[in-house]
Design a protein around this motif. Structure first.
Motif, PDB file in Angstrom:
ATOM      1  N   LYS A 179      19.494  15.935 -13.078  1.00 53.68           N
ATOM      2  CA  LYS A 179      19.983  16.763 -11.979  1.00 53.68           C
ATOM      3  C   LYS A 179      19.796  18.255 -12.223  1.00 53.68           C
ATOM      4  O   LYS A 179      20.075  19.059 -11.353  1.00 53.68           O
ATOM      5  CB  LYS A 179      21.469  16.492 -11.750  1.00 53.68           C
ATOM      6  CG  LYS A 179      21.760  15.097 -11.241  1.00 53.68           C
ATOM      7  CD  LYS A 179      23.232  14.924 -10.980  1.00 53.68           C
ATOM      8  CE  LYS A 179      23.527  13.520 -10.471  1.00 53.68           C
ATOM      9  NZ  LYS A 179      24.955  13.337 -10.202  1.00 53.68           N
ATOM     10  N   THR A 180      19.348  18.644 -13.395  1.00 49.95           N
ATOM     11  CA  THR A 180      19.211  20.070 -13.700  1.00 49.95           C
ATOM     12  C   THR A 180      17.750  20.511 -13.679  1.00 49.95           C
ATOM     13  O   THR A 180      16.853  19.767 -14.071  1.00 49.95           O
ATOM     14  CB  THR A 180      19.802  20.404 -15.084  1.00 49.95           C
ATOM     15  OG1 THR A 180      19.098  19.676 -16.083  1.00 49.95           O
ATOM     16  CG2 THR A 180      21.278  20.059 -15.140  1.00 49.95           C
ATOM     17  N   THR A 181      17.549  21.712 -13.216  1.00 45.37           N
ATOM     18  CA  THR A 181      16.233  22.346 -13.211  1.00 45.37           C
ATOM     19  C   THR A 181      16.361  23.678 -13.932  1.00 45.37           C
ATOM     20  O   THR A 181      17.251  24.463 -13.626  1.00 45.37           O
ATOM     21  CB  THR A 181      15.729  22.574 -11.776  1.00 45.37           C
ATOM     22  OG1 THR A 181      15.657  21.310 -11.114  1.00 45.37           O
ATOM     23  CG2 THR A 181      14.366  23.231 -11.765  1.00 45.37           C
ATOM     24  N   THR A 182      15.469  23.894 -14.879  1.00 43.37           N
ATOM     25  CA  THR A 182      15.481  25.132 -15.647  1.00 43.37           C
ATOM     26  C   THR A 182      14.131  25.806 -15.515  1.00 43.37           C
ATOM     27  O   THR A 182      13.092  25.153 -15.624  1.00 43.37           O
ATOM     28  CB  THR A 182      15.760  24.839 -17.145  1.00 43.37           C
ATOM     29  OG1 THR A 182      16.964  24.077 -17.242  1.00 43.37           O
ATOM     30  CG2 THR A 182      15.896  26.114 -17.936  1.00 43.37           C
ATOM     31  N   ARG A 203      11.203  23.178 -15.630  1.00 41.33           N
ATOM     32  CA  ARG A 203      11.534  21.945 -16.362  1.00 41.33           C
ATOM     33  C   ARG A 203      12.674  21.240 -15.649  1.00 41.33           C
ATOM     34  O   ARG A 203      13.737  21.802 -15.444  1.00 41.33           O
ATOM     35  CB  ARG A 203      11.909  22.280 -17.805  1.00 41.33           C
ATOM     36  CG  ARG A 203      10.773  22.966 -18.526  1.00 41.33           C
ATOM     37  CD  ARG A 203      11.154  23.416 -19.895  1.00 41.33           C
ATOM     38  NE  ARG A 203      10.020  24.144 -20.491  1.00 41.33           N
ATOM     39  CZ  ARG A 203      10.096  24.824 -21.602  1.00 41.33           C
ATOM     40  NH1 ARG A 203      11.220  24.872 -22.281  1.00 41.33           N
ATOM     41  NH2 ARG A 203       9.034  25.456 -22.060  1.00 41.33           N
ATOM     42  N   ARG A 204      12.421  19.974 -15.317  1.00 43.66           N
ATOM     43  CA  ARG A 204      13.436  19.176 -14.612  1.00 43.66           C
ATOM     44  C   ARG A 204      13.900  18.051 -15.524  1.00 43.66           C
ATOM     45  O   ARG A 204      13.090  17.370 -16.136  1.00 43.66           O
ATOM     46  CB  ARG A 204      12.856  18.621 -13.321  1.00 43.66           C
ATOM     47  CG  ARG A 204      12.567  19.700 -12.301  1.00 43.66           C
ATOM     48  CD  ARG A 204      11.913  19.144 -11.045  1.00 43.66           C
ATOM     49  NE  ARG A 204      11.655  20.190 -10.083  1.00 43.66           N
ATOM     50  CZ  ARG A 204      10.564  20.948 -10.069  1.00 43.66           C
ATOM     51  NH1 ARG A 204       9.625  20.774 -10.981  1.00 43.66           N
ATOM     52  NH2 ARG A 204      10.419  21.878  -9.154  1.00 43.66           N
ATOM     53  N   SER A 205      15.213  17.872 -15.555  1.00 43.25           N
ATOM     54  CA  SER A 205      15.798  16.824 -16.373  1.00 43.25           C
ATOM     55  C   SER A 205      16.985  16.263 -15.611  1.00 43.25           C
ATOM     56  O   SER A 205      18.055  16.884 -15.571  1.00 43.25           O
ATOM     57  CB  SER A 205      16.240  17.407 -17.727  1.00 43.25           C
ATOM     58  OG  SER A 205      17.074  16.502 -18.396  1.00 43.25           O
TER      59      SER A 205
END
Length: 161
Positions: free
Chosen positions: A134-137, A130-132
């Motif tokens: 600048k963060t990727t989880t 899951r990308r949001s």
């Protein structure tokens, strides 16, 4: 390799991993005083950690091929076990039981016959990335054993006389 040797190697690799973390922490702390020593410490700790992890993984695979395989073959009729292979993503997704995810992993394949039923099974791990901004989880949405059982070839039940 005997079980005692495996236990000793396991302890050694765990100790090496612990030492690697300590070296990396010391490298990080010393970076503020001397960047060369800091980089050297981080690199050495990282290298030692990679070595210990790979050696532990190889030992684990050898253990499975030697000991686990023998036990499974004694318990399961026509057993076939391969710790490195598993189901293909197509085989799993074609069942329509699990939703397609971004990452698919499968290992520890086992097949054979139990109670007159042919089966295949493997460990499965599905992850969603899951990308949001600048963060990727990375979220694990399924992790467990996946079974395929052929029920059409069942033996008739035993009669009690």
């Amino acid at each position: 390799m005997s079980l005692d040797e495996i236990k000793k190697k396991k302890l050694l690799y765990e100790a090496l991993e612990f030492i690697a973390v300590l070296i990396m922490i010391l490298g990080f702390v010393s970076f503020t005083f001397d960047p060369f020593i800091g980089v050297f410490g981080l690199g050495t700790g990282f290298g030692l950690s990679v070595y210990a992890s790979k050696a532990f993984r190889n030992m684990s695979i050898d253990f499975k091929k030697t000991y686990i395989k023998k036990e499974l073959e004694a318990l399961v009729e026509n057993a076939f076990y391969d710790p490195l292979s598993g189901f293909t993503s197509k085989a799993v997704y074609d069942t329509l039981l699990l939703k397609r995810e971004d990452r698919f992993y499968s290992e520890d394949f086992l097949s054979g016959i139990v109670s007159g039923h042919e089966f295949r099974s493997s460990d499965i791990k599905l992850q969603d990335v899951r990308r949001s901004g600048k963060t990727t989880t990375v979220v694990t949405v399924f992790q467990g054993r996946f079974y395929e059982i052929n029920l059409s070839e069942a033996q008739p039940p035993l009669s009690i006389s």
